[in-house]
Scaffold this active site. Structure first.
Site, PDB file in Angstrom:
ATOM      1  N   CYS A 201      -0.401   3.900   2.438  1.00 20.37           N
ATOM      2  CA  CYS A 201      -0.417   3.747   3.721  1.00 20.37           C
ATOM      3  C   CYS A 201       1.199   4.310   4.196  1.00 20.37           C
ATOM      4  CB  CYS A 201      -0.887   2.413   3.889  1.00 20.37           C
ATOM      5  SG  CYS A 201      -2.111   1.843   3.157  1.00 20.37           S
ATOM      6  N   ASP A 202       1.820   3.855   3.200  1.00 22.79           N
ATOM      7  CA  ASP A 202       2.942   4.015   3.388  1.00 22.79           C
ATOM      8  C   ASP A 202       4.192   4.495   2.859  1.00 22.79           C
ATOM      9  OD1 ASP A 202       1.906   1.946   5.627  1.00 22.79           O
ATOM     10  OD2 ASP A 202       2.875   0.311   4.202  1.00 22.79           O
TER      11      ASP A 202
ATOM     12  N   CYS B 191       1.145  -0.889  -0.232  1.00 19.28           N
ATOM     13  CA  CYS B 191      -0.445   0.301   0.120  1.00 19.28           C
ATOM     14  C   CYS B 191       1.069   1.142   0.160  1.00 19.28           C
ATOM     15  CB  CYS B 191      -0.769  -0.460   1.285  1.00 19.28           C
ATOM     16  SG  CYS B 191      -1.838   1.559   1.723  1.00 19.28           S
TER      17      CYS B 191
END
Length: 318
Positions: free
Chosen positions: A146-147, A143
């Site tokens: 997300c990261d 992801c």
């Protein structure tokens, strides 16, 4: 055991929430079991894969684009406005045969319905390497949204050759100093517009005919590089990078069904005549049954179909 519902929708995302909107407006008073947020599995967020998407530019009605989470928030508000009840639990198991469908949620409760719509989507695939598993959330991710911010000014790698891989790589250029796209072949599967966008980005470099055979360095407890194998010669080499992002496809989230529904060879639920499954009163919509288009708008369209199919099927049972 809760009261007998007309319809229960399992899973959220564009398919689930669209089904909820249509079912609510048809006075079916649907219950949605949207799933639980899992820190260890960010690709299984309630709201579906759009929760991991930064910009949605091809959904009609949003000429300036919209972020995936913002879009899903609007879907959710609209479903709630029309009376959908939403519970944030996973379905642990289900018994779908017979006139009363039974579902058990992870809070220990049992739910009954006359009809069920499955819209649990699909989740990211992993390479299956021990080193990849050991370094997951320590530099290995599926992801970018997300990261990505954790990899500022670092070299990162993206594995894959489809639209998702190009989108992830392009997004990561906001943070990384360089993005290496690793692909098994010399040609991408991505659409031309996504290919062009990536190939014209100065921060993206392509590593052709290569596959990851080891993520380094488990002993260090973080990603320091990758061991690659040339898919033509079999030779291996090591490259340095600070992060690895997987974008190699998805698998349908159907484990809780325990094989009750017919699926294809990849595990996607088989539908016929719209969204009907092999079990009477059970319908499927979105990426859990669609391996071809896998777009927000097609998932929403299938959610609409599933709600109408369920409504008409329920009418025949009266």
């Amino acid at each position: 055991m809760t009261d007998l519902r007309n319809v229960i929708i399992v899973g959220s995302g564009p398919a689930g929430f669209t089904a909820a909107i249509y079912a609510s407006r048809a006075n079916l008073e649907p219950l949605m079991l949207e799933g639980e947020p899992r820190p260890e599995a960010p690709d299984l967020l309630p709201g579906g894969q759009l929760m991991l998407t930064t910009e949605v530019e091809n959904y009609p009605g949003f000429p300036e684009g919209i972020t995936g989470p913002d879009m899903m928030d609007l879907f959710r508000k609209q479903a709630l406005r029309f009376g959908t009840e939403v519970l944030t639990y996973d379905v642990a198991r289900a018994e779908l045969e017979g006139p009363v469908k039974k579902l058990w949620t992870t809070d220990g409760k049992e739910h009954h319905a006359k009809a069920v719509i499955i819209s649990t989507g699909a989740s990211a695939k992993w390479l299956g390497l021990e080193s990849e598993t050991a370094l997951r959330n320590r530099g290995v991710s599926a992801c970018a949204t997300c990261d990505g911010a954790f990899f500022r000014n670092k070299v990162v790698a993206v594995v894959g050759g489809g639209d998702t891989a190009m989108e992830e790589a392009t997004f990561l250029t906001r943070f990384a100093s360089k993005v290496l796209v690793i692909h098994r072949r010399e040609e991408l599967r991505a659409s031309k517009i996504m290919q062009d966008r990536a190939k014209h980005n100065d921060k993206i470099e392509f590593v052709w005919n290569s596959e990851v055979v080891e993520v380094l360095d488990v002993e260090a407890g973080r990603v320091t590089g990758l061991r690659l194998k040339d898919t033509r010669s079999g030779d291996t080499r090591t490259i340095e990078c600070g992060g690895l992002f997987l974008a190699i496809g998805h698998k349908p989230n159907t484990g809780f069904l325990e094989g009750q529904l017919d699926t294809d060879e990849l595990g996607y639920v088989t539908v016929k005549g719209g969204t009907r499954t092999n079990i009477e009163g059970v319908f499927a919509a979105g990426d859990v049954s669609d391996k071809v288009y896998r777009q927000a708008i097609t998932a929403a369209g299938m959610g609409c179909q599933a709600a109408i199919d369920a409504e008409r099927w329920l009418e025949t049972q009266e």
